[in-house]
Motif scaffolding. Structure first.
Motif, PDB file in Angstrom:
ATOM      1  N   LEU A  25     -13.495 -66.864  41.959  1.00 30.19           N
ATOM      2  CA  LEU A  25     -12.372 -66.647  41.041  1.00 30.19           C
ATOM      3  C   LEU A  25     -11.234 -67.613  41.343  1.00 30.19           C
ATOM      4  O   LEU A  25     -10.648 -68.208  40.436  1.00 30.19           O
ATOM      5  CB  LEU A  25     -11.898 -65.196  41.153  1.00 30.19           C
ATOM      6  CG  LEU A  25     -10.730 -64.784  40.252  1.00 30.19           C
ATOM      7  CD1 LEU A  25     -11.089 -64.988  38.790  1.00 30.19           C
ATOM      8  CD2 LEU A  25     -10.354 -63.327  40.520  1.00 30.19           C
ATOM      9  N   ALA A  26     -10.947 -67.793  42.628  1.00 30.93           N
ATOM     10  CA  ALA A  26      -9.867 -68.701  43.011  1.00 30.93           C
ATOM     11  C   ALA A  26     -10.195 -70.139  42.615  1.00 30.93           C
ATOM     12  O   ALA A  26      -9.322 -70.879  42.151  1.00 30.93           O
ATOM     13  CB  ALA A  26      -9.625 -68.610  44.519  1.00 30.93           C
ATOM     14  N   ARG A  27     -11.454 -70.518  42.781  1.00 33.30           N
ATOM     15  CA  ARG A  27     -11.861 -71.888  42.427  1.00 33.30           C
ATOM     16  C   ARG A  27     -11.756 -72.096  40.917  1.00 33.30           C
ATOM     17  O   ARG A  27     -11.321 -73.163  40.453  1.00 33.30           O
ATOM     18  CB  ARG A  27     -13.305 -72.129  42.887  1.00 33.30           C
ATOM     19  CG  ARG A  27     -13.846 -73.522  42.529  1.00 33.30           C
ATOM     20  CD  ARG A  27     -13.190 -74.591  43.387  1.00 33.30           C
ATOM     21  NE  ARG A  27     -13.694 -75.911  43.041  1.00 33.30           N
ATOM     22  CZ  ARG A  27     -13.127 -76.724  42.124  1.00 33.30           C
ATOM     23  NH1 ARG A  27     -12.038 -76.328  41.468  1.00 33.30           N
ATOM     24  NH2 ARG A  27     -13.643 -77.908  41.872  1.00 33.30           N
ATOM     25  N   ALA A  28     -12.140 -71.085  40.138  1.00 33.25           N
ATOM     26  CA  ALA A  28     -12.044 -71.191  38.681  1.00 33.25           C
ATOM     27  C   ALA A  28     -10.592 -71.328  38.242  1.00 33.25           C
ATOM     28  O   ALA A  28     -10.256 -72.152  37.382  1.00 33.25           O
ATOM     29  CB  ALA A  28     -12.685 -69.978  38.030  1.00 33.25           C
ATOM     30  N   ALA A  29      -9.722 -70.514  38.831  1.00 35.79           N
ATOM     31  CA  ALA A  29      -8.308 -70.577  38.476  1.00 35.79           C
ATOM     32  C   ALA A  29      -7.707 -71.929  38.826  1.00 35.79           C
ATOM     33  O   ALA A  29      -6.925 -72.508  38.053  1.00 35.79           O
ATOM     34  CB  ALA A  29      -7.567 -69.456  39.197  1.00 35.79           C
ATOM     35  N   ASP A  30      -8.095 -72.464  39.991  1.00 35.79           N
ATOM     36  CA  ASP A  30      -7.586 -73.769  40.411  1.00 35.79           C
ATOM     37  C   ASP A  30      -8.078 -74.880  39.487  1.00 35.79           C
ATOM     38  O   ASP A  30      -7.316 -75.787  39.115  1.00 35.79           O
ATOM     39  CB  ASP A  30      -8.033 -74.039  41.851  1.00 35.79           C
ATOM     40  CG  ASP A  30      -7.534 -75.377  42.361  1.00 35.79           C
ATOM     41  OD1 ASP A  30      -6.309 -75.545  42.518  1.00 35.79           O
ATOM     42  OD2 ASP A  30      -8.373 -76.268  42.597  1.00 35.79           O
ATOM     43  N   GLU A  31      -9.344 -74.823  39.097  1.00 32.27           N
ATOM     44  CA  GLU A  31      -9.926 -75.835  38.214  1.00 32.27           C
ATOM     45  C   GLU A  31      -9.214 -75.868  36.866  1.00 32.27           C
ATOM     46  O   GLU A  31      -8.967 -76.939  36.298  1.00 32.27           O
ATOM     47  CB  GLU A  31     -11.418 -75.549  38.014  1.00 32.27           C
ATOM     48  CG  GLU A  31     -12.122 -76.439  36.993  1.00 32.27           C
ATOM     49  CD  GLU A  31     -12.346 -77.856  37.489  1.00 32.27           C
ATOM     50  OE1 GLU A  31     -12.697 -78.725  36.666  1.00 32.27           O
ATOM     51  OE2 GLU A  31     -12.160 -78.107  38.711  1.00 32.27           O
ATOM     52  N   LEU A  32      -8.869 -74.678  36.346  1.00 29.74           N
ATOM     53  CA  LEU A  32      -8.245 -74.592  35.023  1.00 29.74           C
ATOM     54  C   LEU A  32      -6.724 -74.674  35.073  1.00 29.74           C
ATOM     55  O   LEU A  32      -6.080 -74.864  34.033  1.00 29.74           O
ATOM     56  CB  LEU A  32      -8.650 -73.278  34.348  1.00 29.74           C
ATOM     57  CG  LEU A  32     -10.147 -73.067  34.110  1.00 29.74           C
ATOM     58  CD1 LEU A  32     -10.381 -71.704  33.486  1.00 29.74           C
ATOM     59  CD2 LEU A  32     -10.724 -74.167  33.220  1.00 29.74           C
ATOM     60  N   GLY A  33      -6.138 -74.513  36.261  1.00 34.66           N
ATOM     61  CA  GLY A  33      -4.686 -74.506  36.371  1.00 34.66           C
ATOM     62  C   GLY A  33      -4.068 -73.261  35.760  1.00 34.66           C
ATOM     63  O   GLY A  33      -2.995 -73.326  35.129  1.00 34.66           O
ATOM     64  N   VAL A  34      -4.758 -72.108  35.916  1.00 32.84           N
ATOM     65  CA  VAL A  34      -4.269 -70.848  35.353  1.00 32.84           C
ATOM     66  C   VAL A  34      -4.241 -69.786  36.448  1.00 32.84           C
ATOM     67  O   VAL A  34      -4.719 -69.996  37.562  1.00 32.84           O
ATOM     68  CB  VAL A  34      -5.177 -70.368  34.191  1.00 32.84           C
ATOM     69  CG1 VAL A  34      -5.173 -71.395  33.069  1.00 32.84           C
ATOM     70  CG2 VAL A  34      -6.598 -70.102  34.674  1.00 32.84           C
ATOM     71  N   GLY A  35      -3.703 -68.626  36.126  1.00 32.03           N
ATOM     72  CA  GLY A  35      -3.699 -67.518  37.063  1.00 32.03           C
ATOM     73  C   GLY A  35      -5.085 -66.890  37.188  1.00 32.03           C
ATOM     74  O   GLY A  35      -5.954 -67.079  36.331  1.00 32.03           O
ATOM     75  N   THR A  36      -5.273 -66.106  38.241  1.00 36.79           N
ATOM     76  CA  THR A  36      -6.586 -65.499  38.456  1.00 36.79           C
ATOM     77  C   THR A  36      -6.939 -64.482  37.368  1.00 36.79           C
ATOM     78  O   THR A  36      -8.119 -64.285  37.063  1.00 36.79           O
ATOM     79  CB  THR A  36      -6.642 -64.819  39.828  1.00 36.79           C
ATOM     80  OG1 THR A  36      -5.558 -63.890  39.953  1.00 36.79           O
ATOM     81  CG2 THR A  36      -6.572 -65.840  40.956  1.00 36.79           C
ATOM     82  N   SER A  37      -5.933 -63.848  36.776  1.00 36.43           N
ATOM     83  CA  SER A  37      -6.226 -62.863  35.725  1.00 36.43           C
ATOM     84  C   SER A  37      -6.837 -63.544  34.500  1.00 36.43           C
ATOM     85  O   SER A  37      -7.786 -63.037  33.891  1.00 36.43           O
ATOM     86  CB  SER A  37      -4.964 -62.096  35.335  1.00 36.43           C
ATOM     87  OG  SER A  37      -3.972 -62.988  34.831  1.00 36.43           O
ATOM     88  N   VAL A  38      -6.322 -64.724  34.138  1.00 32.51           N
ATOM     89  CA  VAL A  38      -6.873 -65.477  33.005  1.00 32.51           C
ATOM     90  C   VAL A  38      -8.280 -65.963  33.340  1.00 32.51           C
ATOM     91  O   VAL A  38      -9.211 -65.864  32.526  1.00 32.51           O
ATOM     92  CB  VAL A  38      -5.965 -66.670  32.643  1.00 32.51           C
ATOM     93  CG1 VAL A  38      -6.625 -67.544  31.564  1.00 32.51           C
ATOM     94  CG2 VAL A  38      -4.612 -66.177  32.171  1.00 32.51           C
ATOM     95  N   ALA A  39      -8.442 -66.497  34.551  1.00 30.80           N
ATOM     96  CA  ALA A  39      -9.760 -66.981  34.971  1.00 30.80           C
ATOM     97  C   ALA A  39     -10.774 -65.845  34.983  1.00 30.80           C
ATOM     98  O   ALA A  39     -11.930 -66.017  34.581  1.00 30.80           O
ATOM     99  CB  ALA A  39      -9.662 -67.627  36.351  1.00 30.80           C
TER     100      ALA A  39
END
Length: 259
Positions: A25-39
């Protein structure tokens, strides 16, 4: 978040999952530049539609069954986690090197292995690619295909070969694959490399996962297989151990991957 932005982010997550075996989840949020809730919402939506699935060997997500044809065949490395203990048992029972591999077109790729403890042995070959039509694990996997599927992979009658093999042509390969289906396992006596013999059996996997082959290999000087007769004492004993191990692994994969 508008529709085009949502689609763009979903596609970026799928591209990320093709590059990396597990997406947290953290990696997805970092890749997209969004918060973890959005990811998390994006990952959950992709999971609900079969494009992603939860990893079996830790937190994170992997490509799902809807993306089977788009992911590399060797991306399902969580198979190692599930069957590692059974591979260790098989290696201990046979004393020879045990590995598993997947089919990639005209080749097989070794994913994971446990080397024999003998001084004279075959080293584990994770990452190694061999011709499918000459190797035991390749033949085991090719035998699961229909004639039409096989001929798409091998459109020409002559087959490439680096060494002397019993399957230099597609016709010879098709005949050997019939033998594989009849016996229930594939064999190779010094056809991929001089001095090496091997046996292999497919391990069926649940729908959406590529089949894999479990193989036992060792020096021909110790195994003493013959191309003409598969009923030698050593081949009979190794075949029995391989069959028992794959049955156990199949039951475990079916239980874990379908729930």
């Amino acid at each position: 978040m508008n529709t085009l932005q949502t689609v763009d982010r979903a596609l970026r997550l799928l591209a990320l999952a093709q590059r990396e075996p597990v997406v947290t989840l953290a990696r997805a949020a970092d890749e997209l530049g969004v918060g973890t809730s959005v990811a998390h919402r994006l990952l959950a939506t992709l999971e609900a539609n079969g494009f992603m699935r939860r990893s079996l060997d830790g937190p994170g997500y992997r490509l799902g069954p809807a993306m089977t044809s788009a992911r590399p065949a060797h991306a399902d490395t969580d198979f190692t986690h599930l069957i590692q203990d059974d591979l260790l048992e098989l290696q201990a029972a046979t004393g020879e090197t045990v590995e598993f591999a997947v089919l990639e077109g005209q080749a097989v790729r070794y994913i994971y292995g446990i080397a024999s403890q003998h001084h004279m042995r075959i080293e584990a070959r994770a990452g190694t690619i061999l011709p499918a039509h000459t190797s035991a694990c390749g033949r085991a996997l090719l035998a699961t295909l229909t004639t039409e599927q096989l001929r798409r992979i091998y459109p020409n009658e002559p087959l490439p070969q680096a060494v002397k093999t019993t399957t230099p042509t597609r016709t010879a390969l098709e005949a050997e694959l019939e033998n594989v289906r009849r016996r229930g396992y594939a064999r190779n006596v010094e056809e991929t490399q001089p001095g090496i013999a091997a046996l292999a059996q497919t391990l069926p996997t649940p729908q959406g996962y590529p089949p894999i082959a479990i193989t036992i290999s060792g020096p021909q000087a110790r195994l003493c297989f013959t191309r003409e007769d598969p009923r030698t004492p050593s081949e009979t004993a190794l075949t029995q151990a391989l069959h028992q191990a794959t049955q156990k692994m199949q039951a475990k994969l079916t239980s874990k991957l379908q729930h």
